[in-house]
Design a protein around this motif. Sequence first.
Motif, PDB file in Angstrom:
ATOM      1  N   UNK A   9      -4.315  -2.201   3.760  1.00 33.48           N
ATOM      2  CA  UNK A   9      -4.829  -1.027   3.324  1.00 33.48           C
ATOM      3  C   UNK A   9      -4.782  -2.528   2.102  1.00 33.48           C
ATOM      4  N   UNK A  10      -5.550  -1.842   1.690  1.00 31.44           N
ATOM      5  CA  UNK A  10      -5.959  -2.722   0.370  1.00 31.44           C
ATOM      6  C   UNK A  10      -4.905  -2.477  -0.965  1.00 31.44           C
ATOM      7  N   UNK A  11      -4.207  -2.841  -1.659  1.00 30.78           N
ATOM      8  CA  UNK A  11      -3.309  -2.596  -2.628  1.00 30.78           C
ATOM      9  C   UNK A  11      -4.493  -1.645  -3.867  1.00 30.78           C
ATOM     10  N   UNK A  12      -4.648  -1.436  -3.671  1.00 32.83           N
ATOM     11  CA  UNK A  12      -5.734  -0.940  -4.914  1.00 32.83           C
ATOM     12  C   UNK A  12      -4.910   0.461  -4.565  1.00 32.83           C
ATOM     13  N   UNK A  13      -5.419   1.250  -3.415  1.00 32.21           N
ATOM     14  CA  UNK A  13      -5.214   2.376  -2.284  1.00 32.21           C
ATOM     15  C   UNK A  13      -3.620   2.964  -2.535  1.00 32.21           C
ATOM     16  N   UNK A  14      -2.875   2.153  -2.680  1.00 29.24           N
ATOM     17  CA  UNK A  14      -1.642   2.422  -2.593  1.00 29.24           C
ATOM     18  C   UNK A  14      -1.161   2.859  -4.410  1.00 29.24           C
ATOM     19  N   UNK A  15      -1.569   2.817  -5.048  1.00 30.17           N
ATOM     20  CA  UNK A  15      -1.467   3.057  -6.494  1.00 30.17           C
ATOM     21  C   UNK A  15      -2.472   4.086  -6.922  1.00 30.17           C
ATOM     22  N   UNK A  16      -1.640   4.253  -8.106  1.00 25.73           N
ATOM     23  CA  UNK A  16      -2.416   5.285  -9.134  1.00 25.73           C
ATOM     24  C   UNK A  16      -2.426   6.570  -8.470  1.00 25.73           C
ATOM     25  N   UNK A  17      -0.672   6.747  -8.318  1.00 25.72           N
ATOM     26  CA  UNK A  17      -0.879   8.402  -7.879  1.00 25.72           C
ATOM     27  C   UNK A  17      -2.135   8.368  -6.458  1.00 25.72           C
ATOM     28  N   UNK A  18      -2.036   7.928  -5.582  1.00 27.17           N
ATOM     29  CA  UNK A  18      -2.850   7.544  -3.708  1.00 27.17           C
ATOM     30  C   UNK A  18      -1.662   7.944  -3.694  1.00 27.17           C
ATOM     31  N   UNK A  19      -0.064   7.491  -3.300  1.00 25.85           N
ATOM     32  CA  UNK A  19       0.731   7.240  -1.941  1.00 25.85           C
ATOM     33  C   UNK A  19       2.018   6.982  -2.322  1.00 25.85           C
ATOM     34  N   UNK A  20       2.129   7.659  -1.187  1.00 20.46           N
ATOM     35  CA  UNK A  20       4.198   8.082  -1.421  1.00 20.46           C
ATOM     36  C   UNK A  20       4.643   7.260  -0.679  1.00 20.46           C
TER      37      UNK A  20
END
Lengths: 94, 199
Positions: free
Chosen positions: B120-131
């Motif tokens: 995944x792009x790292x951005x998709x794991x951040x900003x409340x999008x991933x747990x």
Amino acid sequence: MTTLPYVDGNMLDGPLGEVFAVDMSTATGRCAHCGATGPVAALRVYSHAPGLVARCPTCTEVMMRLVRAPERAFLDLRGTALLQLPMPQVPAGG
Amino acid sequence: MGIITPGFSGRPRSAAPELPPGQYLTPDFPVLSAGPTPKVPRDTWEFVITTETGAEHRWSWDEMMALPQQTPTVDIHCVTRWSKLGTSWQGVSLDTLFEDVDTAADYALAHCYGGYTTNLPLDDLLDGQAWLVHTFDGEELPAEHGGPARLLVPHLYFWKSAKWVRGIHLGHEDTPGFWETAGYHDYGDPWREQRYQGD
Ligand SMILES: [Zn+2]
């Protein structure tokens, strides 16, 4: 604990027959991970997945992945070092 | 405890919930797996973030459970075409895990007990999008659904929500994972129906 069942490699006849024009039921494969050689029919196939995942019965590593998209198929054989396929007899003297 | 509201970037909710194209609704929670279910005891479980410089950030089970917990309720969409709405989870936001991680990487590769990987792009794991979740529907996450802990990245097809996750490798290069190297889409946005390569 429940674990998903696998089925034996005979189930690959249909899906692989769609890709190869040879009879896959008597093909043998050598595992690229552990070197074990055995019939494709003896692979452990995990089919409750986005594709078919066929694993070596000796070491359980992945030997084959087949993904069927509506108009394409993707076959990844990097876990298979050698595939031996039964073929029609080549005419002698050719 | 943070309450996370469902929905995808402001997409309006109608009375009849909207599904991504080509999906059908299921009340079940189908079990999908590309191999045997790994047995991972909690006392030896660990989660490791490895940066592009090789620096490691490591959590034991107890350390992970001591972090601030969130209870996301989200819709999930499997590439095999089932969707399930309003699923309830408990776990740690990836924002919390990445708080002290110093990185300039763009890409993440999740790797798992049992050998599964997904990118995944790292951005998709951040900003409340991933747990990193360990509880489903108020119960300990069953092993067949990825317990002790799995990723939850609900805005992408569910194969990106890696079961039995044990760590994340960060890098400057995108490294395709298990399904991404076998014909599936590199990114996997269900709303754009990115199922296979080239979609
Ligand atoms: Zn093997």
